[in-house]
Design a protein around this motif. Sequence first.
Motif, PDB file in Angstrom:
ATOM      1  N   ILE A   1       0.862  -1.183   0.000  1.00 38.64           N
ATOM      2  CA  ILE A   1       0.000   0.000   0.000  1.00 38.64           C
ATOM      3  C   ILE A   1       0.895   1.228   0.000  1.00 38.64           C
ATOM      4  CG2 ILE A   1      -1.834   1.263   1.169  1.00 38.64           C
ATOM      5  CD1 ILE A   1      -2.662  -1.360   2.502  1.00 38.64           C
ATOM      6  N   LYS A   2       1.020   1.866  -1.140  1.00 35.57           N
ATOM      7  CA  LYS A   2       1.841   3.061  -1.277  1.00 35.57           C
ATOM      8  C   LYS A   2       0.955   4.284  -1.142  1.00 35.57           C
ATOM      9  CE  LYS A   2       5.520   0.625  -2.300  1.00 35.57           C
ATOM     10  NZ  LYS A   2       6.640   0.513  -1.337  1.00 35.57           N
ATOM     11  N   TRP A   3       1.342   5.200  -0.289  1.00 40.12           N
ATOM     12  CA  TRP A   3       0.501   6.368  -0.080  1.00 40.12           C
ATOM     13  C   TRP A   3       1.361   7.565   0.297  1.00 40.12           C
ATOM     14  CZ3 TRP A   3       0.114   9.170   4.477  1.00 40.12           C
ATOM     15  CH2 TRP A   3       0.756   8.603   5.584  1.00 40.12           C
ATOM     16  N   GLY A   4       0.791   8.712   0.134  1.00 40.28           N
ATOM     17  CA  GLY A   4       1.483   9.931   0.547  1.00 40.28           C
ATOM     18  C   GLY A   4       0.567  11.124   0.381  1.00 40.28           C
ATOM     19  N   MET A   5       0.970  12.238   0.954  1.00 39.64           N
ATOM     20  CA  MET A   5       0.248  13.491   0.757  1.00 39.64           C
ATOM     21  C   MET A   5       0.944  14.281  -0.337  1.00 39.64           C
ATOM     22  SD  MET A   5      -0.964  15.029   4.390  1.00 39.64           S
ATOM     23  CE  MET A   5      -2.214  14.208   5.375  1.00 39.64           C
ATOM     24  N   VAL A   6       0.161  14.826  -1.222  1.00 35.38           N
ATOM     25  CA  VAL A   6       0.695  15.621  -2.317  1.00 35.38           C
ATOM     26  C   VAL A   6       0.616  17.088  -1.929  1.00 35.38           C
ATOM     27  CG1 VAL A   6       0.465  16.173  -4.766  1.00 35.38           C
ATOM     28  CG2 VAL A   6      -0.137  13.889  -3.947  1.00 35.38           C
ATOM     29  N   ARG A   7       1.719  17.801  -2.037  1.00 33.49           N
ATOM     30  CA  ARG A   7       1.667  19.231  -1.783  1.00 33.49           C
ATOM     31  C   ARG A   7       0.728  19.906  -2.770  1.00 33.49           C
ATOM     32  NH1 ARG A   7       7.846  19.705  -0.830  1.00 33.49           N
ATOM     33  NH2 ARG A   7       7.975  19.810   1.413  1.00 33.49           N
ATOM     34  N   ASN A   8       0.007  20.925  -2.420  1.00 34.09           N
ATOM     35  CA  ASN A   8       0.211  21.698  -1.204  1.00 34.09           C
ATOM     36  C   ASN A   8      -0.923  21.454  -0.214  1.00 34.09           C
ATOM     37  OD1 ASN A   8       2.541  23.146  -2.162  1.00 34.09           O
ATOM     38  ND2 ASN A   8       1.154  24.347  -3.438  1.00 34.09           N
ATOM     39  N   ILE A   9      -0.632  21.559   1.079  1.00 35.75           N
ATOM     40  CA  ILE A   9      -1.665  21.525   2.095  1.00 35.75           C
ATOM     41  C   ILE A   9      -2.014  22.973   2.412  1.00 35.75           C
ATOM     42  CG2 ILE A   9      -2.252  20.810   4.438  1.00 35.75           C
ATOM     43  CD1 ILE A   9      -0.227  18.609   4.213  1.00 35.75           C
ATOM     44  N   THR A  10      -3.279  23.312   2.269  1.00 33.21           N
ATOM     45  CA  THR A  10      -3.666  24.706   2.447  1.00 33.21           C
ATOM     46  C   THR A  10      -4.682  24.844   3.576  1.00 33.21           C
ATOM     47  OG1 THR A  10      -5.474  24.525   0.833  1.00 33.21           O
ATOM     48  CG2 THR A  10      -3.311  25.218   0.004  1.00 33.21           C
ATOM     49  N   SER A  11      -4.691  26.035   4.169  1.00 32.16           N
ATOM     50  CA  SER A  11      -5.660  26.363   5.206  1.00 32.16           C
ATOM     51  C   SER A  11      -6.224  27.742   4.929  1.00 32.16           C
ATOM     52  CB  SER A  11      -5.008  26.342   6.593  1.00 32.16           C
ATOM     53  OG  SER A  11      -4.671  25.033   6.976  1.00 32.16           O
ATOM     54  N   GLU A  12      -7.462  27.942   5.333  1.00 32.64           N
ATOM     55  CA  GLU A  12      -8.076  29.249   5.165  1.00 32.64           C
ATOM     56  C   GLU A  12      -9.063  29.524   6.290  1.00 32.64           C
ATOM     57  OE1 GLU A  12     -10.764  29.676   1.819  1.00 32.64           O
ATOM     58  OE2 GLU A  12     -10.941  27.490   1.667  1.00 32.64           O
ATOM     59  N   ILE A  13      -9.216  30.798   6.583  1.00 32.24           N
ATOM     60  CA  ILE A  13     -10.213  31.246   7.535  1.00 32.24           C
ATOM     61  C   ILE A  13     -11.420  31.745   6.745  1.00 32.24           C
ATOM     62  CG2 ILE A  13     -10.750  32.865   9.388  1.00 32.24           C
ATOM     63  CD1 ILE A  13      -8.694  30.783  10.158  1.00 32.24           C
ATOM     64  N   ILE A  14     -12.604  31.216   7.037  1.00 31.51           N
ATOM     65  CA  ILE A  14     -13.831  31.599   6.332  1.00 31.51           C
ATOM     66  C   ILE A  14     -14.728  32.336   7.321  1.00 31.51           C
ATOM     67  CG2 ILE A  14     -15.791  30.767   4.993  1.00 31.51           C
ATOM     68  CD1 ILE A  14     -14.147  28.213   4.472  1.00 31.51           C
ATOM     69  N   GLU A  15     -15.146  33.544   6.951  1.00 31.36           N
ATOM     70  CA  GLU A  15     -15.909  34.381   7.869  1.00 31.36           C
ATOM     71  C   GLU A  15     -17.390  34.498   7.507  1.00 31.36           C
ATOM     72  OE1 GLU A  15     -13.902  38.126   7.913  1.00 31.36           O
ATOM     73  OE2 GLU A  15     -12.299  37.392   9.205  1.00 31.36           O
ATOM     74  N   TYR A  16     -17.749  34.121   6.284  1.00 31.61           N
ATOM     75  CA  TYR A  16     -19.123  34.345   5.834  1.00 31.61           C
ATOM     76  C   TYR A  16     -19.702  33.070   5.219  1.00 31.61           C
ATOM     77  CZ  TYR A  16     -17.461  39.167   6.145  1.00 31.61           C
ATOM     78  OH  TYR A  16     -16.908  40.339   6.588  1.00 31.61           O
ATOM     79  N   GLY A  17     -21.037  32.998   5.232  1.00 25.89           N
ATOM     80  CA  GLY A  17     -21.716  31.912   4.544  1.00 25.89           C
ATOM     81  C   GLY A  17     -21.852  30.657   5.389  1.00 25.89           C
ATOM     82  N   ASP A  18     -22.145  29.566   4.705  1.00 26.69           N
ATOM     83  CA  ASP A  18     -22.367  28.261   5.335  1.00 26.69           C
ATOM     84  C   ASP A  18     -21.417  27.261   4.672  1.00 26.69           C
ATOM     85  OD1 ASP A  18     -23.375  26.057   6.644  1.00 26.69           O
ATOM     86  OD2 ASP A  18     -25.157  25.891   5.371  1.00 26.69           O
ATOM     87  N   PRO A  19     -20.121  27.305   5.002  1.00 30.85           N
ATOM     88  CA  PRO A  19     -19.107  26.555   4.252  1.00 30.85           C
ATOM     89  C   PRO A  19     -19.232  25.048   4.341  1.00 30.85           C
ATOM     90  CG  PRO A  19     -18.163  27.439   6.259  1.00 30.85           C
ATOM     91  CD  PRO A  19     -19.529  28.031   6.139  1.00 30.85           C
ATOM     92  N   ASP A  20     -19.845  24.530   5.397  1.00 32.10           N
ATOM     93  CA  ASP A  20     -19.930  23.088   5.535  1.00 32.10           C
ATOM     94  C   ASP A  20     -21.350  22.565   5.345  1.00 32.10           C
ATOM     95  OD1 ASP A  20     -20.590  24.463   7.782  1.00 32.10           O
ATOM     96  OD2 ASP A  20     -19.463  23.247   9.191  1.00 32.10           O
ATOM     97  N   GLY A  21     -22.250  23.433   4.869  1.00 28.84           N
ATOM     98  CA  GLY A  21     -23.591  22.998   4.506  1.00 28.84           C
ATOM     99  C   GLY A  21     -24.446  22.494   5.645  1.00 28.84           C
ATOM    100  N   VAL A  22     -24.293  23.082   6.833  1.00 32.13           N
ATOM    101  CA  VAL A  22     -25.088  22.634   7.981  1.00 32.13           C
ATOM    102  C   VAL A  22     -26.307  23.516   8.212  1.00 32.13           C
ATOM    103  CG1 VAL A  22     -23.106  21.586   9.112  1.00 32.13           C
ATOM    104  CG2 VAL A  22     -23.677  23.973   9.620  1.00 32.13           C
ATOM    105  N   GLY A  23     -26.484  24.532   7.330  1.00 30.92           N
ATOM    106  CA  GLY A  23     -27.653  25.400   7.453  1.00 30.92           C
ATOM    107  C   GLY A  23     -27.517  26.491   8.489  1.00 30.92           C
ATOM    108  N   GLN A  24     -26.285  26.813   8.882  1.00 34.52           N
ATOM    109  CA  GLN A  24     -26.060  27.857   9.887  1.00 34.52           C
ATOM    110  C   GLN A  24     -25.064  28.870   9.334  1.00 34.52           C
ATOM    111  OE1 GLN A  24     -24.751  25.917  13.457  1.00 34.52           O
ATOM    112  NE2 GLN A  24     -26.742  24.974  13.879  1.00 34.52           N
ATOM    113  N   ASP A  25     -25.543  30.098   9.103  1.00 33.50           N
ATOM    114  CA  ASP A  25     -24.674  31.151   8.598  1.00 33.50           C
ATOM    115  C   ASP A  25     -23.664  31.545   9.664  1.00 33.50           C
ATOM    116  OD1 ASP A  25     -24.221  33.353   6.469  1.00 33.50           O
ATOM    117  OD2 ASP A  25     -24.350  34.433   8.383  1.00 33.50           O
ATOM    118  N   LEU A  26     -22.404  31.652   9.270  1.00 31.63           N
ATOM    119  CA  LEU A  26     -21.338  31.944  10.226  1.00 31.63           C
ATOM    120  C   LEU A  26     -21.575  33.262  10.954  1.00 31.63           C
ATOM    121  CD1 LEU A  26     -18.257  30.807   8.107  1.00 31.63           C
ATOM    122  CD2 LEU A  26     -19.088  29.710  10.181  1.00 31.63           C
ATOM    123  N   LYS A  27     -21.890  34.319  10.216  1.00 29.05           N
ATOM    124  CA  LYS A  27     -22.086  35.642  10.811  1.00 29.05           C
ATOM    125  C   LYS A  27     -23.248  35.629  11.805  1.00 29.05           C
ATOM    126  CE  LYS A  27     -19.127  38.830   9.785  1.00 29.05           C
ATOM    127  NZ  LYS A  27     -18.383  39.500  10.875  1.00 29.05           N
TER     128      LYS A  27
END
Length: 294
Positions: free
Chosen positions: A238-264
């Motif tokens: 089983i050959k595996w690995g992570m391919v660059r790039n690993i990214t992160s972001e801060i999200i301040e608006y909207g419903d990014p994970d689709g749970v029906g709750q607006d962040l603001k």
Amino acid sequence: MALESTKVTLPSNVALAITKKAKDTSTIAALSPSTPQLFLDDKFMVFSGQSEAEVVAEGQKKGSYEQTLTPIVGKRFKVVTTTRINEELKWADDDAKLQIIDSIQSDQAAAMGRALDYVVFHGLDPKSKTELEGYSKLRDTAIQVNAKDDDVSSLDALAEAVSDEYDINGIALSKTWAASLRKLRVPATGMRLYPEIPINLQVGGLDGIPASTSGTVNGRLCTTDTNVLAFLGDFSLIKWGMVRNITSEIIEYGDPDGVGQDLKHYGQIAYRTQAVYSYTVLDPQGIAVLKKAA
């Protein structure tokens, strides 16, 4: 200083830390003979076979050796983890940010590690609990072994099923079967027959081979019972690995994970980390899967 609402590429040392933490939550990574690493080529990842060497006497004519190699291309999949936190953390100072990032890394790396097992073993998206189209399942392509009347016989049958072309260098146990094996006792002394079996993700041992236990083995999140008790064989296939790039972001608006709750509306921000795995199983017949009766 407030956290910026932009996507950033994590530094290589941070990305490597995430990869190592994923090892602690994946039986595949835990049993891999090599240390997980980031693959520098983010275009594609190819795994090819190995030719055999020819032994010749000194001065002897050297014959030719030809082998047709079919490269095996790694299968890619993206993992996304989104964590909602209170928006007051936007104004944390730099030291606090580092602590926040470390905590979120640990939590999200654990999810990434479990995702590796779920995709390779079961072809499953662990969040939605749905099967992934176009992904094979090691539980179906590995050598199939039916559980016997007793656990010792099942273990013997599992070992005998693995082709003699491959070394047995690991066993991934479901929590159910690990608990069952730990209950076995030596009649004369009452001592455990397999005392080194791990009951957590820390690598232990079983009959002299590395062993790891996790609910990902039998697919705890699968909507139907997989009947899987264990995988045993050559985990270096089983050959595996992570391919660059690993990214992160801060999200301040909207419903990014689709749970029906607006962040603001709820006074929250979301911290999202994305990474891309690539993996392949060079030969599923070098690994056997033990299944209980349906």
